[in-house]
Write a protein that holds these residues in place. Structure first.
Motif, PDB file in Angstrom:
ATOM      1  N   GLY A  59      76.623 -43.993 -58.773  1.00 57.83           N
ATOM      2  CA  GLY A  59      77.702 -44.554 -59.647  1.00 57.83           C
ATOM      3  C   GLY A  59      79.137 -44.657 -59.421  1.00 57.83           C
ATOM      4  O   GLY A  59      79.739 -45.718 -59.772  1.00 57.83           O
ATOM      5  N   LEU A  60      79.648 -43.755 -58.546  1.00 58.72           N
ATOM      6  CA  LEU A  60      80.954 -43.874 -57.823  1.00 58.72           C
ATOM      7  C   LEU A  60      81.118 -45.221 -57.136  1.00 58.72           C
ATOM      8  O   LEU A  60      82.226 -45.662 -57.196  1.00 58.72           O
ATOM      9  N   PHE A  61      79.993 -45.391 -56.227  1.00 60.61           N
ATOM     10  CA  PHE A  61      80.162 -46.586 -55.332  1.00 60.61           C
ATOM     11  C   PHE A  61      80.038 -47.967 -56.321  1.00 60.61           C
ATOM     12  O   PHE A  61      81.027 -48.760 -55.980  1.00 60.61           O
ATOM     13  N   ILE A  62      79.522 -48.062 -57.077  1.00 60.99           N
ATOM     14  CA  ILE A  62      79.518 -49.196 -58.366  1.00 60.99           C
ATOM     15  C   ILE A  62      80.612 -49.507 -58.755  1.00 60.99           C
ATOM     16  O   ILE A  62      81.417 -50.461 -58.788  1.00 60.99           O
ATOM     17  N   VAL A  63      81.248 -48.261 -59.166  1.00 63.81           N
ATOM     18  CA  VAL A  63      82.506 -48.581 -59.993  1.00 63.81           C
ATOM     19  C   VAL A  63      83.818 -48.936 -59.141  1.00 63.81           C
ATOM     20  O   VAL A  63      84.620 -49.742 -59.302  1.00 63.81           O
ATOM     21  N   GLN A  64      83.815 -47.954 -57.985  1.00 62.54           N
ATOM     22  CA  GLN A  64      84.963 -48.535 -56.966  1.00 62.54           C
ATOM     23  C   GLN A  64      84.587 -49.615 -56.339  1.00 62.54           C
ATOM     24  O   GLN A  64      85.690 -50.648 -56.206  1.00 62.54           O
TER      25      GLN A  64
ATOM     26  N   VAL B 204      68.712 -51.874 -56.866  1.00 66.11           N
ATOM     27  CA  VAL B 204      67.456 -51.881 -56.635  1.00 66.11           C
ATOM     28  C   VAL B 204      66.731 -50.491 -56.147  1.00 66.11           C
ATOM     29  O   VAL B 204      65.809 -50.067 -56.647  1.00 66.11           O
ATOM     30  N   GLU B 205      67.480 -50.073 -55.093  1.00 65.27           N
ATOM     31  CA  GLU B 205      66.910 -48.983 -54.361  1.00 65.27           C
ATOM     32  C   GLU B 205      67.103 -47.599 -55.132  1.00 65.27           C
ATOM     33  O   GLU B 205      66.358 -46.781 -54.982  1.00 65.27           O
ATOM     34  N   ASP B 206      68.478 -47.379 -55.993  1.00 65.95           N
ATOM     35  CA  ASP B 206      68.515 -45.885 -56.506  1.00 65.95           C
ATOM     36  C   ASP B 206      68.156 -46.096 -58.134  1.00 65.95           C
ATOM     37  O   ASP B 206      68.075 -45.034 -58.669  1.00 65.95           O
ATOM     38  N   LEU B 207      68.441 -47.198 -58.718  1.00 64.35           N
ATOM     39  CA  LEU B 207      68.196 -47.291 -60.199  1.00 64.35           C
ATOM     40  C   LEU B 207      67.162 -47.862 -60.540  1.00 64.35           C
ATOM     41  O   LEU B 207      66.800 -47.851 -61.900  1.00 64.35           O
ATOM     42  N   ILE B 208      66.319 -48.653 -59.836  1.00 68.59           N
ATOM     43  CA  ILE B 208      65.167 -49.508 -60.207  1.00 68.59           C
ATOM     44  C   ILE B 208      63.931 -49.059 -59.839  1.00 68.59           C
ATOM     45  O   ILE B 208      62.946 -48.837 -60.351  1.00 68.59           O
ATOM     46  N   LYS B 209      64.117 -49.195 -58.259  1.00 75.04           N
ATOM     47  CA  LYS B 209      62.763 -48.756 -57.472  1.00 75.04           C
ATOM     48  C   LYS B 209      62.205 -47.430 -57.951  1.00 75.04           C
ATOM     49  O   LYS B 209      60.674 -47.358 -58.091  1.00 75.04           O
ATOM     50  N   PRO B 210      62.894 -46.321 -58.126  1.00 79.17           N
ATOM     51  CA  PRO B 210      62.384 -45.057 -58.214  1.00 79.17           C
ATOM     52  C   PRO B 210      61.742 -44.772 -59.656  1.00 79.17           C
ATOM     53  O   PRO B 210      60.838 -43.912 -59.919  1.00 79.17           O
ATOM     54  N   TYR B 211      62.064 -45.722 -60.452  1.00 79.15           N
ATOM     55  CA  TYR B 211      61.523 -45.623 -61.890  1.00 79.15           C
ATOM     56  C   TYR B 211      60.701 -46.732 -62.453  1.00 79.15           C
ATOM     57  O   TYR B 211      60.058 -46.686 -63.490  1.00 79.15           O
ATOM     58  N   THR B 212      60.040 -47.667 -61.482  1.00 76.25           N
ATOM     59  CA  THR B 212      59.402 -48.658 -61.808  1.00 76.25           C
ATOM     60  C   THR B 212      58.132 -48.904 -60.825  1.00 76.25           C
ATOM     61  O   THR B 212      58.366 -48.358 -59.733  1.00 76.25           O
ATOM     62  N   ASN B 213      57.264 -49.546 -61.061  1.00 77.49           N
ATOM     63  CA  ASN B 213      55.957 -50.102 -60.141  1.00 77.49           C
ATOM     64  C   ASN B 213      56.199 -51.328 -59.774  1.00 77.49           C
ATOM     65  O   ASN B 213      55.149 -51.944 -59.764  1.00 77.49           O
ATOM     66  N   MET B 214      57.441 -52.129 -59.554  1.00 75.62           N
ATOM     67  CA  MET B 214      57.359 -53.475 -59.547  1.00 75.62           C
ATOM     68  C   MET B 214      56.840 -53.897 -57.988  1.00 75.62           C
ATOM     69  O   MET B 214      57.094 -53.131 -57.102  1.00 75.62           O
ATOM     70  N   SER B 215      56.391 -54.866 -57.955  1.00 80.63           N
ATOM     71  CA  SER B 215      55.852 -55.383 -56.857  1.00 80.63           C
ATOM     72  C   SER B 215      57.244 -55.905 -55.878  1.00 80.63           C
ATOM     73  O   SER B 215      58.289 -56.010 -56.291  1.00 80.63           O
ATOM     74  N   GLU B 216      56.936 -56.000 -54.534  1.00 78.84           N
ATOM     75  CA  GLU B 216      57.914 -56.477 -53.607  1.00 78.84           C
ATOM     76  C   GLU B 216      58.467 -57.872 -53.921  1.00 78.84           C
ATOM     77  O   GLU B 216      59.583 -57.853 -53.909  1.00 78.84           O
ATOM     78  N   LYS B 217      57.774 -58.550 -54.451  1.00 70.98           N
ATOM     79  CA  LYS B 217      58.065 -60.137 -54.753  1.00 70.98           C
ATOM     80  C   LYS B 217      59.095 -59.938 -56.112  1.00 70.98           C
ATOM     81  O   LYS B 217      60.155 -60.710 -56.011  1.00 70.98           O
ATOM     82  N   HIS B 218      58.834 -59.180 -57.113  1.00 69.26           N
ATOM     83  CA  HIS B 218      59.484 -58.993 -58.245  1.00 69.26           C
ATOM     84  C   HIS B 218      60.923 -58.408 -57.765  1.00 69.26           C
ATOM     85  O   HIS B 218      61.811 -58.764 -58.527  1.00 69.26           O
ATOM     86  N   LEU B 219      60.749 -57.299 -57.180  1.00 65.82           N
ATOM     87  CA  LEU B 219      62.190 -56.606 -56.500  1.00 65.82           C
ATOM     88  C   LEU B 219      62.840 -57.630 -55.855  1.00 65.82           C
ATOM     89  O   LEU B 219      64.162 -57.652 -55.897  1.00 65.82           O
TER      90      LEU B 219
END
Length: 539
Positions: free
Chosen positions: A134-139, A332-347
């Protein structure tokens, strides 16, 4: 100097053609890598270049990433106003590459992680990872918007180039080739784009050997050691040897740029020291001095001013593109991937979509920056202030085996509070000329009439205020070290008292041993003495 020489020129057709060519080449890079990698199905390929890159292109990309138009315009202006002290940055660059290469690179590379903040969850817990992200995205959004807007403002007022045309074209091109080409496009586009010395130990002095070499090292380690935009590059190399080599080749580029900017500032001073365009009202900000000089001496050579603008803007393109790609990676790595089962193509498609969204957000931030006025400098300072505590958090993880999540979280919050307090205080109570020591610049040599012809700075320095009376004037380069040190100190103390290997465990072990001794003693006597029981309880 004549009156004519103080009338800024404007772009001609040849200048616009050169500038447009740079934008077209940058966009073409994105199209090329989008076509050649059209079959890639992995988000890792898109965000990390498939980890097949070699040292040379990565090193040039590392150099270009944070050498934005702000660097091209501000460093010479800094030398013009305050002298060549920024040359000491060379020392901080060397220390930064050694620390990054030997401390942080081996950890990130061997873990094969896409997001640097993924390490925080592996080392501590998910809360630390999300907070760091979160801090990285804001700054990054804040800083990137300023990178787009600030050079456009300076070049607009000096060259006559349309302000919002420059802002939007920069943001759109960066977003375009990041969305299409991913990290490979960013790296190869970056390849294309590619006095008085003061040893005063007073920490209130703005720039000295100590503030730049020590404070500058902390600032640059927070960029090269843990910032996603830089780490993402060197861990995309095909081997750790190539990654290390890329850092040291990049060092040569940083030193070269620093040397050139110092000499450019000396040229500015030699030309305008007796007829300062800023004092004379010909430019409204020091950052406009370098493009003003270019338009002054090269306006009779069509195309050359455009080449300078293209070079300045290429720095913005590299920084903005680096930021957009890094923002997409951590999301993708911190906010989406840990909470979904998306395929690599969709990611992979999600990553491209995020690049587009963050590009729009950064352009929007540039619009907001236009309304900030005096807050613009404060926003740039916040970028460094946040980096210090983040560096402290990663340092605790890498170098302190007994540091735990409680200590890291409390340390990070403590470091942020103190560094933000100092940064905001410095904006409210700016340092005095006695602390900044500007050079003497006048309009006495100008061959024209002004309402005021005077030295905007005096060669006689004011009386230096006591350290305790003006501590908000602490050099801005010390904000990052203070944030780092406080984060580490608080983190260590809290970890020692709360961790399994800390003081709490030591106390419990001593208490257990004392009680066990007492139980043994009871077998041979009526019981434990009150002193023995008291000592066991105290421990």
């Amino acid at each position: 100097m004549s009156e004519d020489s103080l009338v800024p020129g404007s772009f001609v057709v040849a200048d616009y053609m050169v500038f447009a060519l740079m934008l077209v080449v940058s966009a073409a890079v994105g199209v090329y890598f989008a076509w050649t990698d059209r079959d890639q199905r992995s988000s890792g390929d898109f965000l990390m270049g498939g980890r097949r890159l070699t040292a040379l292109p990565v090193s040039l990309s590392l150099t270009a990433s944070f050498m934005s138009a702000i660097t091209v315009l501000s460093n010479p202006a800094e030398v013009y106003r305050y002298g060549a002290n920024i040359g000491f940055y060379g020392i901080s660059y060397v220390l930064t590459m050694v620390i990054t290469s030997e401390v942080f690179l081996p950890v990130f590379y061997r873990l094969s992680i896409t997001s640097t903040y993924e390490y925080l969850e592996l080392r501590f817990n998910r809360t630390t990872r999300l907070l760091g992200t979160g801090l990285f995205i804001v700054q990054t959004i804040l800083y990137t918007g300023i990178v787009i807007y600030a050079p456009a403002l300076a070049l607009n007022q000096v060259t006559g180039m349309d302000l919002w045309g420059a802002v939007i074209s920069t943001g759109v091109v960066c977003t375009f080739y990041c969305t299409l080409g991913g990290l490979k496009a960013v790296v190869w586009t970056d390849v294309f784009q590619v006095g008085n010395l003061n040893f005063d130990t007073n920490p209130l002095r703005r720039h000295t050997f100590w503030t730049i070499s020590i404070g500058g090292t902390f600032v640059w380690v927070s960029i090269y050691g843990i910032n996603q935009a830089q780490v993402q590059r060197y861990i995309s190399c095909k081997s750790i040897t190539h990654a290390r080599l890329s850092l040291y080749i990049n060092l040569l580029g940083l030193l070269s740029i620093l040397l050139c900017s110092v000499f450019a500032g000396m040229c500015l001073f030699s030309v305008y020291k007796d007829c300062d365009p800023w004092t004379a009202g010909q430019v409204s900000a020091p950052d406009q001095l370098m493009p003003y000089l270019v338009m002054d001496i090269l306006r009779d050579y069509p195309g050359l001013p455009g080449l300078f603008v293209a070079a300045a803007y290429s720095g913005s393109l590299s920084t903005v593109s680096s930021s957009i790609n890094a923002l997409a990676a951590v999301t993708v790595e911190d906010l989406i991937k840990p909470y979904t089962n998306m395929s690599e193509k969709h990611l992979s498609w999600t990553s491209k979509g995020l690049s587009l969204i963050y590009g729009v957000l950064c352009i929007g931030m540039a619009g907001l920056a236009s309304l900030m006025g005096g807050i613009l400098q404060a926003a740039i300072s916040i970028f460094g202030i946040i980096g210090g505590p983040l560096l402290g958090m990663f340092t605790l993880g890498v170098l302190c085996p007994f540091a735990n999540s409680k200590g890291v979280l409390l340390g990070l919050m403590s470091g942020l509070v103190v560094s933000l307090w100092l940064g905001i205080g410095a904006q409210i109570y700016p340092p005095t000329p006695a602390m900044t020591r500007p050079l003497s610049l006048t309009t006495e040599g100008c061959n024209f009439t002004t309402t005021d012809s005077f030295n905007w700075t005096s060669t006689v320095q004011p009386t230096q205020p006591p350290l305790t009376d003006n501590w908000y004037s602490l050099s801005y380069l010390y904000f990052s070290p203070i944030g780092t040190i406080i984060t580490i100190s608080v983190g260590l103390l809290v970890s020692l008292f709360t961790g399994d290997g800390g003081i709490k465990a030591y106390i419990n072990k001593r208490r257990h041993n004392s009680l066990s001794s007492c139980q043994v003693f009871q077998r041979h006597s009526k019981g434990c003495s009150s002193e023995t029981t008291s000592n066991a309880t105290d421990l």
